[in-house]
Structure formats: C-alpha cells, structure tokens
Design a protein around this motif. Structure first.
Motif, short mmCIF file in Angstrom:
data_model
loop_
_atom_site.label_atom_id
_atom_site.label_comp_id
_atom_site.label_asym_id
_atom_site.label_seq_id
_atom_site.Cartn_x
_atom_site.Cartn_y
_atom_site.Cartn_z
N ILE C 124 0.85 -1.20 0.00
CA ILE C 124 0.00 0.00 0.00
C ILE C 124 0.88 1.25 0.00
O ILE C 124 0.60 2.22 -0.70
CB ILE C 124 -0.94 0.00 1.22
N ILE C 128 0.87 4.35 -2.58
CA ILE C 128 0.71 5.75 -2.18
C ILE C 128 1.85 6.59 -2.75
O ILE C 128 1.63 7.70 -3.26
CB ILE C 128 0.64 5.89 -0.65
N GLY C 131 1.09 7.13 -6.29
CA GLY C 131 0.06 8.15 -6.41
C GLY C 131 0.65 9.53 -6.21
O GLY C 131 0.27 10.49 -6.88
N TYR C 148 -0.75 19.80 -3.12
CA TYR C 148 -1.50 18.54 -3.17
C TYR C 148 -0.63 17.38 -2.68
O TYR C 148 -1.10 16.51 -1.94
CB TYR C 148 -1.96 18.25 -4.60
N VAL C 151 -0.42 17.28 1.03
CA VAL C 151 -1.64 16.72 1.62
C VAL C 151 -1.62 15.20 1.54
O VAL C 151 -1.91 14.50 2.50
CB VAL C 151 -2.89 17.28 0.91
N LEU C 152 -1.27 14.69 0.36
CA LEU C 152 -1.24 13.24 0.17
C LEU C 152 -0.20 12.60 1.08
O LEU C 152 -0.43 11.55 1.67
CB LEU C 152 -0.94 12.90 -1.29
N ILE C 154 0.79 13.63 3.98
CA ILE C 154 0.29 13.62 5.35
C ILE C 154 -0.74 12.51 5.53
O ILE C 154 -0.65 11.69 6.45
CB ILE C 154 -0.35 14.98 5.68
N ILE C 155 -1.71 12.47 4.63
CA ILE C 155 -2.78 11.47 4.76
C ILE C 155 -2.20 10.07 4.64
O ILE C 155 -2.55 9.16 5.41
CB ILE C 155 -3.87 11.72 3.71
N GLY C 156 -1.31 9.88 3.68
CA GLY C 156 -0.73 8.56 3.47
C GLY C 156 0.02 8.07 4.69
O GLY C 156 -0.12 6.92 5.10
N VAL C 158 -0.35 8.84 7.83
CA VAL C 158 -1.25 8.48 8.93
C VAL C 158 -1.95 7.17 8.61
O VAL C 158 -2.28 6.39 9.50
CB VAL C 158 -2.29 9.61 9.15
N ASP C 159 -2.16 6.93 7.33
CA ASP C 159 -2.95 5.78 6.90
C ASP C 159 -2.21 4.46 7.06
O ASP C 159 -2.82 3.44 7.37
CB ASP C 159 -3.36 5.99 5.44
N ILE C 162 -2.69 2.34 10.05
CA ILE C 162 -4.07 1.86 10.12
C ILE C 162 -4.25 0.67 9.18
O ILE C 162 -4.94 -0.31 9.51
CB ILE C 162 -5.06 2.99 9.76
N VAL C 163 -3.62 0.75 8.02
CA VAL C 163 -3.67 -0.38 7.09
C VAL C 163 -3.06 -1.61 7.76
O VAL C 163 -3.63 -2.70 7.72
CB VAL C 163 -2.91 -0.05 5.78
#
Lengths: 231, 215, 242
Positions: C124, C128, C131, C148, C151-152, C154-156, C158-159, C162-163
C-alpha cells in the motif's frame, strides 16, 4: 448565519440541483446494480440456508465483498461527477468567493455526497438481499454501512476536489482513494460478513476500527481542505 | 505575470482598468477577489488581510467575472437566496426583492437560470454581486452580453455604489463606457501598471493609442 | 554568463565516505561474520538487507510527512524539495523491500507473496508513493502540485499504520504463511549484524537524501531561471517594437 446554517444551505442547493437534473443518482444506482449482477457470475452469490456452514459463510463473505465493491465504484462515480459538474460551470469559484470557512464548505460537500451515496445504498441493499437471498435487513448492517461510507466519503470528498484539477481526473481519484481507504474496505466487508452470517461475536473491534478511521480522516480532511482549494 | 503592482483604492472611488488581452487584468482581479494568491505581496481589504481575516475581507467584496457564478438549475430567486445566506445578509427577503427590481428581473424570479439569455444571466450576476452591499465591487468586463437596458442597469449600480461610499474596480474593453463616470484610469501592460491617472485627464483615443502601440 | 564548477562540497563527501565504510562493514558481517540461520539456511541472510531497507522506506515516508506539514505551514519551497527527494528515494526502497521480501519468501515458505500485514502495508505504501508522483506530474501548476503532494503525504503517512492494523486483524481469521521477522530471541551475533546494517542503511539514506535534495533544489532554481529568461525575452521584444 451559523456554520450549520451554511452547511445546510450548501447541502440543500446540491440536493435541489440533483432533484432537478437527476444527473448523479440514476447513474450511480444503475452502476451499483450492474456491478453486483456481474459479480454474481464471477462468484456464486446466492446463499441457501444450508447445513454446510463453511460454504454458507464463504458465500456470505463474497456477497459482503461484492456489495461493498459495487458501492465503492458507484461512490467513486458520484464523487467524480459531482465535482466535475460544479467545476466545469465555474460555480465552485462562486462558492469560494463567499465568506465561508473552507472547512464548512468541505462539510457541506461531504454531507451532500453522503446523502447521495447513502441513498443509493439504502435502495440497493434490499435489492441485493432479494436477488441473492442474503439476510440484509438487520439494523447492525445499517451502522456498518454508515461508518464505512462516512470514512470513504470523507477522503473521497477531499480527493475528488484534488483530482478534479489534474489532467487525468478519472484515473486520479481511484489511484488516490483505493489504497488509502483500504482499512475501510477491510473493516466494512469483514463486519458485513459477520452480520450476514450471524456471527457477530467479534463485531465490536471492527466497528471501533471504522469509527477511529472516520474520526481521524474526517479531522485531517477538514483541516487540510483549506490548503487544497486556495489558489 | 504580474509585476510590482502597487495600488490603492479609496472609499467612494470608481476605477477602470484597461489593458490588452494577456496584460494580466483577469489575474489581477482574481487576486483582488481572493481567488488566487499572489506569489509576493499583501492584499488589504479595508485593512483586513486574507491570512487573518479572510471571511471578513470576502464579505466586503462583490465580484462579477467571466463565469456568472450562478447555478443553472436553480431559479433566480433561489440563487440569490443561497448567496444571501452565505453572505449573512440580514434582511434577505426585502433585499432580494430590491435587487431583482434593480436589475429588472423581478418578473423572472421563479425561472431557472438555464432558461435565461446571456444578458439576463449577466444581470443576475450583477444582482448576486451586490446583494450583500459590498464595500468594493470587482467587475471584470461586466458589460459583456448586456444590451442597452442592461448597460443602464450597470451604470445605475455603479452610481449607487459611489454615492453609498463604496468603491469600484472595473475592467472593460469598451473604452467609452469605461471612461464614463469613473474617477481614475489604470492601464495594465504585460503585468505592469503603466498608467494611473484621474479620468478627466485622458480620453478614449489616447488610451487606444497607448494600448495599440504595445500589442 | 559563465558556468560554475560543480560544487565540491565537504558534507556530501563526508557522508559518502561514512556510508561506504559502514556499508562495507555491514556487508562483511552479513556475508561472513554472522552464522547462517539454523532453520532457514543461507537464504535467511537477505533479512539483513530487507529489514533495514524497510526501515529506510518508512523513515523516508516520515520525512515526506514532515516535509508536507512544514510546506503547508511555512510554504517555503525547501520543504517541498525535501519531501520530493524523500519520496523518490522512499519509492525505490519500497520497491526493493517488496522484491527482497518476495525473494526471501519463496525458498522459505514456498510462496512469492503472502498477504500478511507487513507485506500488505508495504505494498500500500508503494501505491501511495506512486500516487504521489502521479499527482505531481498531472498537476500543471508547480505550486499546486506541491500543495497537493503535501496533503497526500500527510494522509498517506497516517494511513499506513491503520492499514497494518486492519490487515493484522483480518488475518486472525485467515491464518496463512507467517512471515515472522521478530520471532524467537535472536543470538547476539545476529542482533549485532542487524544493528550495524540498520546503521549503514540509515547513513546511506542520509547521503542519498542529501544529494537528492540538492538536485531538487537545483531543479527548482533552473525552472525559476527559465521563467525569468522567458519574461525578459518577452519584455525585450516589446521594447524593440516601441
């Protein structure tokens, strides 16, 4: 006017537009339906009350997965088109001109997306249940779908706005959304399977995962939306 | 694209901005409308900055641009109601009536914008821009698509804005129209402000000459 | 305009030397010092490369994360250059982790791939990163691309945990080939080798990051210069007409 009032105004406007143009809902619903019918031929989804437990479980699992994949595809279709329509007409700039917190705009768009996807789900789930003889009429299922859709839409609303200003809109949204929303897929499908097979012993941890995911990414997207739409 | 723009607009001033295509007029207007960020420099609206008081600043400006910023599938009244809510207009109902009358669309208030002609959409865009009584009007070629009556409406709006103590920054390709009833003339060329003079001291032919000698 | 000689800079060379030395030591330890694993045999040695590279991949992603936050807050291009550099290096290391993991898995567990939490999270992460670069290349405006991407990033970041967590839980119902890295207590020699290798790879990451960051810095500067030259040419052309 309060933030809630403005969110309400944004949602109302989007709903009104959709009711009059019917550009989103029909396509999304049809797409979801066709996807799951295709799945029926890819995997055998009909579940029979058989004494053969493992086979029944496997079929329910496939059903849960198929349902959710159908909703993801339909959801992505809706997210992409909702943003495109507004951007192409230049209306989005008009919204940005207003003295509204960008986070409020995000929540308004999210609420609208949730309503559209949620409506598709509410209608599609009983249809799926009937087509494939799955015990879908359980309130717990509503909760799971709600949590999953919220997480998916929270990220999807943000990413669809980002993707809309790229040169490859349609490709960009799935590329961004799929990997990052994987926990939502895992959690929702697992929880749905449990519900469909009446084995809800371990349901709570999954609901917690979905809930935590929702809170975390809703918060991040809310905070970051400002930076995404500023030019 | 824009270079070293340093300008002030006083309350009650009406300013016209001329420039050939590509000079940067739309870019400048987008920055003033807070839709774009300048790479360097500060924008102050009534002393407010975007960084600190973005929403308060936005409340003070009314924008008309190339896109009408209208929702085609909503009626004229629904459009105005939406923006009135977003701009926290206090007396929404009476203000919307007032504004529809001003632009001559009261009879079509219940019709969807999709059914409007270009001129009518432009008039509704004007209505949308003034519904919240902004201190500063930013009009990018507001006369496009307007017929005689429409231009009359526009001129009335400009007059009322000035008499209410508000300001206007307007761009237009119509030199005659642009020079009527404004106080100051700006000329933008290749991103630079090359002219900033009172309106009385120049006429349309001078402007045309200056513009053509460059393009 | 005259060209400047390429920077002969002390920091870069010091890092290179340090990276090279530590890597040599690590490689020696991996190849000769440490004994082969009793169960897995000689192919287990890839572990000493696989784990540090995974560490590097995630460390790089952390830098992308920090770079993203700082760029959004401070808006200075330096942070974005750092993030870009870290992302590219991270992508390479992630790819290598996936490959070495696969190579390791095949002789030991008989499969090229296992959907366990670690490998899945790494996969994953890989997507990311991909991406991230796709997003950057499809956004035409440089500044927007940087925003952009931040942002990606940061979100990635944190993700990914969780994955990892969700795949782990998912597997409790799907017990499959266990890719057990931590496992039973490691003898001192193995632990030492791993530590040295980790150190070597971290320094390597530092060196690569340093050089890549300077390259990205130069790229931005070059783009700025092109832009300014275009501007000057346009103005000069207009001046000639007047």
């Amino acid at each position: 006017m309060s933030a809630f009032g403005k969110i309400y105004a944004i949602v109302w406007k989007d709903l009104l537009t959709e009711v009059r143009t019917k550009e989103l809902f029909g396509g999304m619903f049809l797409f979801a339906l066709l996807t799951i019918i295709t799945f029926n031929f890819a995997f055998d989804l009909t579940i029979v009350n058989s004494p053969d437990r493992p086979a029944a479980v496997a079929k329910a699992a496939s059903g849960a997965g198929a349902i959710w994949v159908a909703f993801i595809f339909a959801g992505m279709l809706g997210l992409g088109r909702a943003v495109s329509l507004e951007r192409d007409r230049g209306s989005f700039d008009g919204l940005l001109l207003c003295p509204v917190d960008r986070g409020v705009i995000y929540l308004g768009k999210l609420a609208g997306n949730l309503i559209f996807i949620g409506l598709v789900e509410l209608i599609a789930v009983p249809v799926f249940g009937a087509l494939f003889n799955l015990p879908v009429l359980q309130p717990a299922l509503l909760l799971v779908l709600g949590l999953g859709t919220l997480g998916f839409a929270a990220l999807g609303t943000l990413f669809s706005v980002m993707a809309a200003s790229t040169r490859a809109r349609d490709v960009m949204l799935p590329v961004l959304l799929f990997p990052i929303s994987l926990p939502v897929v895992i959690g929702t499908v697992r929880a749905t399977t449990m519900i469909l097979t009446h084995q809800t012993g371990d349901l709570i941890p999954w609901l917690n995962l979905l809930g935590a995911f929702d809170v975390i990414f809703l918060t991040i997207a809310f905070l970051v939306f400002d930076r995404v739409v500023e030019e | 694209m824009l270079r070293a723009i340093d300008m002030r607009i006083e309350p009650g001033e009406r300013v016209v901005l001329f420039g050939s295509n590509g000079a940067g007029k739309t870019t400048l207007l987008r920055i003033l409308a807070t839709l774009s960020r300048p790479t360097k420099g500060t924008l102050l609206i009534d002393g407010l900055t975007i960084e600190r008081d973005a929403q308060a600043a936005r409340r003070r400006i009314g924008v008309v641009a190339h896109q009408p910023y209208l929702y085609d599938d909503l009626t004229a009244e629904e459009n105005l109601r939406f923006f009135a809510k977003m701009y926290d207009v206090a007396d929404q109902h009476s203000r919307i009536d007032e504004v529809l009358d001003l632009v001559g669309l009261a009879a079509r208030r219940g019709d969807r914008v999709r059914t409007f002609s270009r001129g009518m959409q432009q008039r509704l865009a004007l209505a949308r821009a003034i519904v919240h009584r902004p201190a500063l009007l930013l009009f990018d070629e507001p006369d496009t698509g307007l017929d005689r009556a429409g231009v009359g409406v526009l001129e009335r709006i400009l007059e009322e804005q000035a008499s209410a103590g508000g300001s206007v920054l307007m761009t237009t390709h119509d030199l005659e129209f642009g020079l009527r009833a404004v106080d100051r003339v700006l000329l933008l060329d290749s991103g630079r402000l090359v002219l900033d003079i009172p309106a009385g001291s120049i006429d349309a032919d001078d402007i045309a000459e200056r513009m053509s000698s460059r393009s | 305009m005259h060209a400047r000689r390429g920077n002969s800079d002390g920091k870069g060379r010091a890092l290179a030397v340090l990276a090279g030395l530590t890597m040599l030591i690590a490689l020696y330890m991996m190849a000769f010092y440490v004994p082969s694993d009793r169960v897995q045999g000689i192919s287990q040695r890839i572990f000493y490369i696989h784990v540090p590279m995974a560490w590097d991949a995630f460390l790089a992603f952390f830098i992308v994360f920090i770079g993203g936050i700082m760029y959004l807050v401070r808006r200075s291009p330096g942070w974005d250059q750092l993030a870009r550099a870290a992302a590219e290096i991270g992508l390479v290391f992630t790819s290598l982790v996936l490959i070495t993991g696969s190579l390791w898995g095949k002789p030991i567990w008989g499969t090229w791939w296992s959907w366990d939490a670690r490998m899945t999270s790494t996969l994953i992460l890989w997507f990311i990163y991909l991406g991230y670069f796709m997003l950057r290349s499809y956004v035409s405006d440089r500044e927007r691309a940087a925003r952009y991407a931040a942002v990606l990033g940061i979100i990635g970041f944190v993700d990914v945990p969780i994955v990892y967590m969700s795949v782990n839980w998912w597997r409790t119902l799907h017990p499959q080939a266990v890719v057990d890295l931590s496992g039973a207590a490691m003898p001192a020699s193995m632990l030492n080798t791993l530590m040295v290798s980790l150190l070597a790879f971290t320094i390597l990451l530092g060196y690569l990051l340093y050089q890549k960051f300077r390259i990205e810095q130069a790229k931005d500067r070059l783009a700025d210069l092109y832009y300014e030259r275009e501007e000057a040419e346009t103005l000069a052309a207009e001046g000639a007409v007047r």
